[in-house]
Design a protein around this motif. Structure first.
Motif, PDB file in Angstrom:
ATOM      1  N   ASP A  37       4.512  17.290   1.155  1.00 14.21           N
ATOM      2  CA  ASP A  37       4.560  17.497  -0.536  1.00 14.21           C
ATOM      3  C   ASP A  37       3.185  17.030  -0.933  1.00 14.21           C
ATOM      4  O   ASP A  37       3.093  15.915  -1.317  1.00 14.21           O
TER       5      ASP A  37
ATOM      6  N   ALA B  59       3.812  15.088  -4.511  1.00 11.01           N
ATOM      7  CA  ALA B  59       4.563  13.676  -4.298  1.00 11.01           C
ATOM      8  C   ALA B  59       3.456  12.771  -3.704  1.00 11.01           C
ATOM      9  O   ALA B  59       3.195  11.764  -4.109  1.00 11.01           O
TER      10      ALA B  59
ATOM     11  N   TRP C  20       1.506   9.224  -5.540  1.00 12.26           N
ATOM     12  CA  TRP C  20       1.394   7.799  -4.794  1.00 12.26           C
ATOM     13  C   TRP C  20       0.115   7.351  -4.657  1.00 12.26           C
ATOM     14  O   TRP C  20      -0.215   6.368  -4.734  1.00 12.26           O
TER      15      TRP C  20
END
Length: 378
Positions: free
Chosen positions: A151, A154, A158
Protein backbone atom coordinates in the motif's frame (compact mmCIF):
# COMPACT_ATOMS: atom_id res chain seq x y z
CA UNK A 1 16.88 1.93 5.09
CA UNK A 2 18.25 0.30 1.93
CA UNK A 3 17.63 1.98 -1.41
CA UNK A 4 15.56 0.16 -3.99
CA UNK A 5 17.18 -1.12 -7.18
CA UNK A 6 16.08 1.73 -9.43
CA UNK A 7 17.07 4.39 -6.88
CA UNK A 8 20.57 2.90 -6.67
CA UNK A 9 20.88 2.92 -10.45
CA UNK A 10 19.86 6.56 -10.71
CA UNK A 11 22.14 7.47 -7.82
CA UNK A 12 25.10 5.86 -9.58
CA UNK A 13 24.30 7.60 -12.84
CA UNK A 14 24.01 10.95 -11.04
CA UNK A 15 27.41 10.55 -9.48
CA UNK A 16 29.00 9.69 -12.79
CA UNK A 17 27.38 12.48 -14.79
CA UNK A 18 28.08 15.06 -12.09
CA UNK A 19 31.77 14.31 -12.25
CA UNK A 20 31.73 14.31 -16.05
CA UNK A 21 31.37 18.08 -16.06
CA UNK A 22 32.70 19.17 -12.68
CA UNK A 23 35.56 16.94 -11.64
CA UNK A 24 37.32 14.79 -14.18
CA UNK A 25 38.61 17.61 -16.42
CA UNK A 26 40.94 18.48 -13.53
CA UNK A 27 42.46 15.02 -13.44
CA UNK A 28 44.53 15.55 -16.58
CA UNK A 29 46.34 18.42 -14.90
CA UNK A 30 46.88 16.32 -11.79
CA UNK A 31 48.92 13.77 -13.72
CA UNK A 32 52.65 14.40 -13.79
CA UNK A 33 53.13 12.28 -16.93
CA UNK A 34 51.06 11.77 -20.10
CA UNK A 35 48.39 9.08 -19.59
CA UNK A 36 49.19 5.62 -20.84
CA UNK A 37 45.50 4.88 -21.26
CA UNK A 38 43.17 7.85 -21.65
CA UNK A 39 39.51 8.01 -20.73
CA UNK A 40 37.91 10.65 -22.99
CA UNK A 41 34.56 12.30 -22.36
CA UNK A 42 31.71 10.04 -23.39
CA UNK A 43 29.66 11.86 -26.06
CA UNK A 44 26.26 11.31 -24.41
CA UNK A 45 27.37 12.41 -20.94
CA UNK A 46 25.39 15.36 -19.64
CA UNK A 47 25.57 17.73 -16.67
CA UNK A 48 23.82 16.73 -13.47
CA UNK A 49 20.21 17.88 -13.61
CA UNK A 50 18.15 19.38 -10.83
CA UNK A 51 15.38 17.20 -9.49
CA UNK A 52 17.04 13.90 -10.38
CA UNK A 53 18.56 13.06 -7.03
CA UNK A 54 16.94 10.05 -5.41
CA UNK A 55 14.08 9.59 -7.86
CA UNK A 56 12.13 6.41 -7.22
CA UNK A 57 11.95 5.28 -10.84
CA UNK A 58 14.52 5.37 -13.64
CA UNK A 59 17.34 3.55 -15.32
CA UNK A 60 20.94 4.14 -16.35
CA UNK A 61 23.13 2.42 -18.87
CA UNK A 62 26.89 2.40 -19.18
CA UNK A 63 28.09 4.68 -21.94
CA UNK A 64 30.78 4.36 -24.56
CA UNK A 65 34.25 5.58 -25.26
CA UNK A 66 36.14 7.20 -28.09
CA UNK A 67 39.69 7.24 -29.36
CA UNK A 68 42.15 8.00 -26.51
CA UNK A 69 43.40 11.37 -27.76
CA UNK A 70 40.10 12.63 -29.21
CA UNK A 71 38.69 14.56 -26.24
CA UNK A 72 39.58 15.56 -22.64
CA UNK A 73 39.11 13.06 -19.84
CA UNK A 74 35.57 12.43 -18.64
CA UNK A 75 33.23 10.06 -16.81
CA UNK A 76 30.97 7.36 -18.12
CA UNK A 77 27.67 6.72 -16.29
CA UNK A 78 27.49 3.39 -14.53
CA UNK A 79 24.46 1.29 -13.84
CA UNK A 80 25.91 0.45 -10.42
CA UNK A 81 25.94 -2.97 -8.81
CA UNK A 82 23.51 -4.94 -6.72
CA UNK A 83 24.37 -6.46 -3.38
CA UNK A 84 24.47 -10.00 -4.76
CA UNK A 85 27.05 -8.88 -7.33
CA UNK A 86 29.30 -7.62 -4.55
CA UNK A 87 29.19 -10.92 -2.67
CA UNK A 88 32.48 -12.76 -2.89
CA UNK A 89 34.46 -9.58 -3.46
CA UNK A 90 37.15 -8.70 -0.93
CA UNK A 91 35.50 -5.97 1.13
CA UNK A 92 37.16 -3.10 3.00
CA UNK A 93 37.06 -3.06 6.80
CA UNK A 94 33.61 -2.27 8.16
CA UNK A 95 33.15 0.93 10.17
CA UNK A 96 33.45 0.50 13.93
CA UNK A 97 30.20 -0.79 15.37
CA UNK A 98 28.39 1.68 17.59
CA UNK A 99 27.63 0.40 21.11
CA UNK A 100 23.99 -0.47 21.62
CA UNK A 101 22.09 1.83 23.96
CA UNK A 102 18.56 1.68 25.27
CA UNK A 103 16.08 -1.21 25.12
CA UNK A 104 16.04 -3.68 22.24
CA UNK A 105 13.60 -2.90 19.41
CA UNK A 106 11.41 -6.00 19.33
CA UNK A 107 9.57 -4.90 16.19
CA UNK A 108 12.75 -4.36 14.21
CA UNK A 109 14.19 -7.60 15.58
CA UNK A 110 11.16 -9.50 14.28
CA UNK A 111 11.53 -7.70 10.94
CA UNK A 112 15.18 -8.77 10.66
CA UNK A 113 14.21 -12.40 11.35
CA UNK A 114 11.54 -12.29 8.62
CA UNK A 115 8.61 -12.41 11.08
CA UNK A 116 6.82 -9.68 9.18
CA UNK A 117 3.30 -10.09 10.58
CA UNK A 118 4.65 -9.96 14.13
CA UNK A 119 6.90 -7.02 13.27
CA UNK A 120 4.02 -5.09 11.72
CA UNK A 121 1.75 -5.68 14.72
CA UNK A 122 4.42 -4.50 17.16
CA UNK A 123 5.50 -1.54 15.05
CA UNK A 124 1.99 -0.35 14.20
CA UNK A 125 0.98 -0.18 17.86
CA UNK A 126 3.98 2.06 18.56
CA UNK A 127 3.57 4.06 15.34
CA UNK A 128 0.02 5.02 16.29
CA UNK A 129 1.41 6.45 19.52
CA UNK A 130 3.90 8.67 17.66
CA UNK A 131 7.06 6.52 17.72
CA UNK A 132 9.02 7.86 14.71
CA UNK A 133 11.27 4.81 14.24
CA UNK A 134 8.25 2.52 14.32
CA UNK A 135 6.47 4.74 11.81
CA UNK A 136 9.39 4.35 9.41
CA UNK A 137 9.35 0.58 9.86
CA UNK A 138 5.60 0.43 9.20
CA UNK A 139 6.08 2.57 6.10
CA UNK A 140 8.88 0.34 4.83
CA UNK A 141 6.82 -2.82 5.28
CA UNK A 142 3.77 -1.30 3.62
CA UNK A 143 5.82 -0.01 0.71
CA UNK A 144 7.37 -3.44 0.11
CA UNK A 145 4.35 -5.54 0.99
CA UNK A 146 5.99 -7.33 3.92
CA UNK A 147 3.39 -8.80 6.28
CA UNK A 148 0.64 -6.84 4.57
CA UNK A 149 -0.64 -6.10 1.06
CA UNK A 150 1.52 -3.44 -0.59
CA UNK A 151 0.00 0.00 0.00
CA UNK A 152 2.16 2.84 -1.31
CA UNK A 153 -0.30 5.56 -0.28
CA UNK A 154 -0.39 4.39 3.33
CA UNK A 155 3.38 3.93 3.34
CA UNK A 156 3.82 7.52 2.16
CA UNK A 157 1.61 8.73 5.00
CA UNK A 158 3.73 6.93 7.58
CA UNK A 159 6.99 8.11 6.02
CA UNK A 160 5.62 11.65 6.31
CA UNK A 161 4.73 11.13 9.96
CA UNK A 162 8.19 9.75 10.71
CA UNK A 163 9.83 12.64 8.85
CA UNK A 164 7.87 15.23 10.83
CA UNK A 165 9.13 13.59 14.03
CA UNK A 166 12.76 13.63 12.90
CA UNK A 167 13.56 9.98 12.18
CA UNK A 168 16.61 10.08 9.84
CA UNK A 169 15.57 7.09 7.71
CA UNK A 170 12.01 8.37 7.51
CA UNK A 171 13.17 11.84 6.46
CA UNK A 172 15.37 10.34 3.76
CA UNK A 173 12.65 8.15 2.27
CA UNK A 174 10.04 10.92 2.44
CA UNK A 175 12.49 13.30 0.74
CA UNK A 176 12.79 10.82 -2.14
CA UNK A 177 9.01 10.68 -2.48
CA UNK A 178 8.72 14.47 -2.41
CA UNK A 179 11.47 14.72 -5.00
CA UNK A 180 9.80 12.26 -7.37
CA UNK A 181 6.24 13.43 -6.79
CA UNK A 182 5.00 9.85 -6.40
CA UNK A 183 2.07 9.37 -3.98
CA UNK A 184 2.64 12.93 -2.68
CA UNK A 185 2.80 16.35 -4.36
CA UNK A 186 6.22 17.23 -5.74
CA UNK A 187 7.95 19.71 -3.41
CA UNK A 188 11.67 20.21 -4.05
CA UNK A 189 12.14 22.75 -1.27
CA UNK A 190 10.61 20.44 1.33
CA UNK A 191 12.48 17.46 -0.11
CA UNK A 192 15.77 19.31 0.16
CA UNK A 193 15.00 20.31 3.74
CA UNK A 194 14.30 16.74 4.82
CA UNK A 195 17.32 15.44 2.89
CA UNK A 196 19.57 17.97 4.63
CA UNK A 197 18.15 17.15 8.06
CA UNK A 198 18.54 13.41 7.46
CA UNK A 199 22.12 13.96 6.32
CA UNK A 200 22.94 16.06 9.35
CA UNK A 201 21.36 13.36 11.54
CA UNK A 202 23.82 10.80 10.16
CA UNK A 203 21.91 8.84 7.50
CA UNK A 204 24.60 7.78 5.01
CA UNK A 205 22.33 7.62 1.96
CA UNK A 206 20.96 11.06 2.77
CA UNK A 207 24.51 12.39 3.19
CA UNK A 208 25.39 11.17 -0.29
CA UNK A 209 22.19 12.52 -1.85
CA UNK A 210 22.49 15.87 -0.07
CA UNK A 211 26.04 16.16 -1.41
CA UNK A 212 24.66 15.48 -4.90
CA UNK A 213 22.07 18.22 -4.45
CA UNK A 214 24.76 20.68 -3.34
CA UNK A 215 26.83 19.87 -6.44
CA UNK A 216 23.75 20.30 -8.63
CA UNK A 217 22.61 23.59 -7.09
CA UNK A 218 26.09 25.14 -6.81
CA UNK A 219 28.00 24.75 -10.09
CA UNK A 220 31.77 24.68 -10.09
CA UNK A 221 34.24 24.20 -7.29
CA UNK A 222 31.99 25.94 -4.75
CA UNK A 223 29.50 23.08 -4.91
CA UNK A 224 32.24 20.47 -4.70
CA UNK A 225 33.65 22.03 -1.54
CA UNK A 226 30.21 22.30 0.05
CA UNK A 227 29.48 18.66 -0.80
CA UNK A 228 32.80 17.17 0.27
CA UNK A 229 32.08 16.97 4.04
CA UNK A 230 28.88 15.02 3.37
CA UNK A 231 30.61 12.70 0.88
CA UNK A 232 33.29 12.10 3.52
CA UNK A 233 30.75 11.23 6.21
CA UNK A 234 28.93 8.79 3.94
CA UNK A 235 32.25 7.28 2.82
CA UNK A 236 33.29 6.71 6.44
CA UNK A 237 30.06 4.74 6.91
CA UNK A 238 31.02 2.41 4.06
CA UNK A 239 28.95 3.77 1.16
CA UNK A 240 30.95 2.81 -1.95
CA UNK A 241 29.48 5.57 -4.11
CA UNK A 242 30.60 8.17 -1.58
CA UNK A 243 34.06 6.60 -1.31
CA UNK A 244 34.36 6.96 -5.07
CA UNK A 245 33.27 10.60 -4.87
CA UNK A 246 35.75 11.38 -2.09
CA UNK A 247 38.61 9.86 -4.09
CA UNK A 248 37.75 11.96 -7.15
CA UNK A 249 37.38 15.16 -5.14
CA UNK A 250 40.62 14.71 -3.24
CA UNK A 251 42.44 14.64 -6.57
CA UNK A 252 40.39 17.28 -8.39
CA UNK A 253 39.90 20.06 -5.83
CA UNK A 254 42.87 22.39 -6.28
CA UNK A 255 43.44 23.48 -2.69
CA UNK A 256 42.59 20.16 -1.00
CA UNK A 257 45.06 19.46 1.86
CA UNK A 258 48.07 17.39 0.87
CA UNK A 259 47.22 14.66 3.38
CA UNK A 260 43.81 14.22 1.74
CA UNK A 261 45.31 13.99 -1.74
CA UNK A 262 47.50 11.13 -0.51
CA UNK A 263 44.36 9.30 0.66
CA UNK A 264 42.59 9.48 -2.71
CA UNK A 265 43.78 6.08 -3.91
CA UNK A 266 42.81 4.46 -0.63
CA UNK A 267 39.22 5.65 -0.98
CA UNK A 268 39.10 4.65 -4.65
CA UNK A 269 40.40 1.19 -3.76
CA UNK A 270 37.80 0.76 -1.02
CA UNK A 271 35.02 1.58 -3.48
CA UNK A 272 36.55 -0.79 -6.01
CA UNK A 273 36.84 -3.61 -3.48
CA UNK A 274 33.16 -3.14 -2.62
CA UNK A 275 32.35 -4.05 -6.22
CA UNK A 276 31.53 -0.62 -7.65
CA UNK A 277 32.45 -1.19 -11.30
CA UNK A 278 33.12 2.47 -12.11
CA UNK A 279 35.57 2.61 -9.20
CA UNK A 280 37.24 -0.58 -10.47
CA UNK A 281 37.62 1.03 -13.89
CA UNK A 282 39.06 4.24 -12.48
CA UNK A 283 41.30 2.39 -10.03
CA UNK A 284 42.83 0.61 -12.99
CA UNK A 285 43.23 3.82 -14.98
CA UNK A 286 44.71 5.67 -12.00
CA UNK A 287 47.32 2.96 -11.51
CA UNK A 288 48.18 2.78 -15.20
CA UNK A 289 48.34 6.56 -15.62
CA UNK A 290 49.94 7.43 -12.28
CA UNK A 291 47.03 9.45 -10.86
CA UNK A 292 47.18 9.93 -7.09
CA UNK A 293 50.48 8.02 -6.83
CA UNK A 294 53.08 6.12 -8.83
CA UNK A 295 52.22 4.04 -11.87
CA UNK A 296 51.66 0.32 -11.36
CA UNK A 297 50.82 -1.34 -14.64
CA UNK A 298 50.29 -4.83 -13.23
CA UNK A 299 47.81 -3.75 -10.54
CA UNK A 300 46.14 -1.43 -13.02
CA UNK A 301 45.74 -4.31 -15.44
CA UNK A 302 44.24 -6.47 -12.68
CA UNK A 303 41.59 -3.87 -11.79
CA UNK A 304 40.66 -3.22 -15.41
CA UNK A 305 40.38 -6.96 -15.97
CA UNK A 306 38.01 -7.29 -12.99
CA UNK A 307 35.82 -4.45 -14.27
CA UNK A 308 35.88 -5.90 -17.80
CA UNK A 309 34.76 -9.32 -16.58
CA UNK A 310 31.91 -7.63 -14.70
CA UNK A 311 30.71 -6.22 -18.01
CA UNK A 312 32.05 -2.66 -17.85
CA UNK A 313 32.33 -1.73 -21.53
CA UNK A 314 34.93 1.01 -21.06
CA UNK A 315 37.13 -1.37 -19.07
CA UNK A 316 36.83 -3.92 -21.88
CA UNK A 317 37.97 -1.28 -24.34
CA UNK A 318 40.93 -0.21 -22.19
CA UNK A 319 41.93 -3.82 -21.50
CA UNK A 320 42.32 -4.31 -25.25
CA UNK A 321 44.77 -1.41 -25.33
CA UNK A 322 46.78 -2.91 -22.46
CA UNK A 323 47.07 -6.25 -24.26
CA UNK A 324 48.24 -4.50 -27.43
CA UNK A 325 50.81 -2.32 -25.67
CA UNK A 326 51.92 -5.01 -23.18
CA UNK A 327 51.15 -2.81 -20.16
CA UNK A 328 50.88 -4.95 -17.03
CA UNK A 329 50.63 -8.12 -19.10
CA UNK A 330 52.21 -9.91 -22.04
CA UNK A 331 51.06 -8.87 -25.51
CA UNK A 332 48.18 -11.01 -26.70
CA UNK A 333 46.52 -10.04 -30.00
CA UNK A 334 43.68 -12.55 -29.64
CA UNK A 335 42.75 -11.34 -26.13
CA UNK A 336 43.03 -7.73 -27.28
CA UNK A 337 40.74 -8.42 -30.21
CA UNK A 338 38.28 -10.34 -28.01
CA UNK A 339 37.82 -7.40 -25.64
CA UNK A 340 37.57 -4.99 -28.55
CA UNK A 341 34.88 -7.13 -30.18
CA UNK A 342 32.90 -7.15 -26.93
CA UNK A 343 33.13 -3.39 -26.47
CA UNK A 344 32.35 -2.73 -30.15
CA UNK A 345 29.24 -4.91 -29.94
CA UNK A 346 28.13 -2.75 -27.01
CA UNK A 347 28.34 0.32 -29.23
CA UNK A 348 31.76 1.64 -28.25
CA UNK A 349 33.62 2.83 -31.33
CA UNK A 350 37.42 3.07 -31.27
CA UNK A 351 39.25 3.80 -34.56
CA UNK A 352 42.63 2.81 -33.14
CA UNK A 353 41.37 -0.61 -32.06
CA UNK A 354 39.52 -1.03 -35.34
CA UNK A 355 42.80 -0.49 -37.22
CA UNK A 356 44.49 -3.04 -34.95
CA UNK A 357 41.71 -5.58 -35.50
CA UNK A 358 41.87 -5.23 -39.28
CA UNK A 359 45.63 -5.71 -39.11
CA UNK A 360 45.60 -9.16 -37.49
CA UNK A 361 45.18 -12.28 -39.59
CA UNK A 362 41.92 -14.09 -40.29
CA UNK A 363 42.68 -16.94 -37.89
CA UNK A 364 43.29 -14.53 -35.00
CA UNK A 365 40.05 -12.71 -35.81
CA UNK A 366 38.13 -16.00 -35.73
CA UNK A 367 39.69 -16.94 -32.39
CA UNK A 368 38.80 -13.53 -30.95
CA UNK A 369 35.18 -13.77 -32.12
CA UNK A 370 34.86 -17.30 -30.69
CA UNK A 371 36.31 -16.11 -27.36
CA UNK A 372 33.94 -13.12 -27.31
CA UNK A 373 30.95 -15.39 -28.01
CA UNK A 374 31.97 -17.74 -25.19
CA UNK A 375 32.33 -14.79 -22.81
CA UNK A 376 28.84 -13.54 -23.67
CA UNK A 377 27.33 -17.00 -23.24
CA UNK A 378 29.10 -17.41 -19.92
Amino acid sequence: MPLNRRTRSIRDALLATAFACAILPGLAAAQAQPPAVARPLEPVAEPIKKGRVGAQEGNAEAGGMQEPEAQPDGIVPSGGVELYQRMGARLPPAPAEKPATGPADEAYGAYQRGLYVTALDLALARAQKGDAAAQTLVAEMMMKGFGIKRDAEAATFWYGQAAERGDPAGMFQYALLLMSGRHVAHDKAKADEYMRKAAEAGNSSAQFNWAQILVSDNPGEKGLKLALPFYEKAAAQGLADAQYAVAQLYVAVKDAPAEKKTQAREWMERAAMAGFDTAQLDMGLWLVNGVGGPRDYEKGFDWLRIAAHRGNVVAQNKLAHLYINALGTRPNPVEAAKWYVLSRRAGLQDPALEDFYLGINDDQQRQAIDAANKFRRG
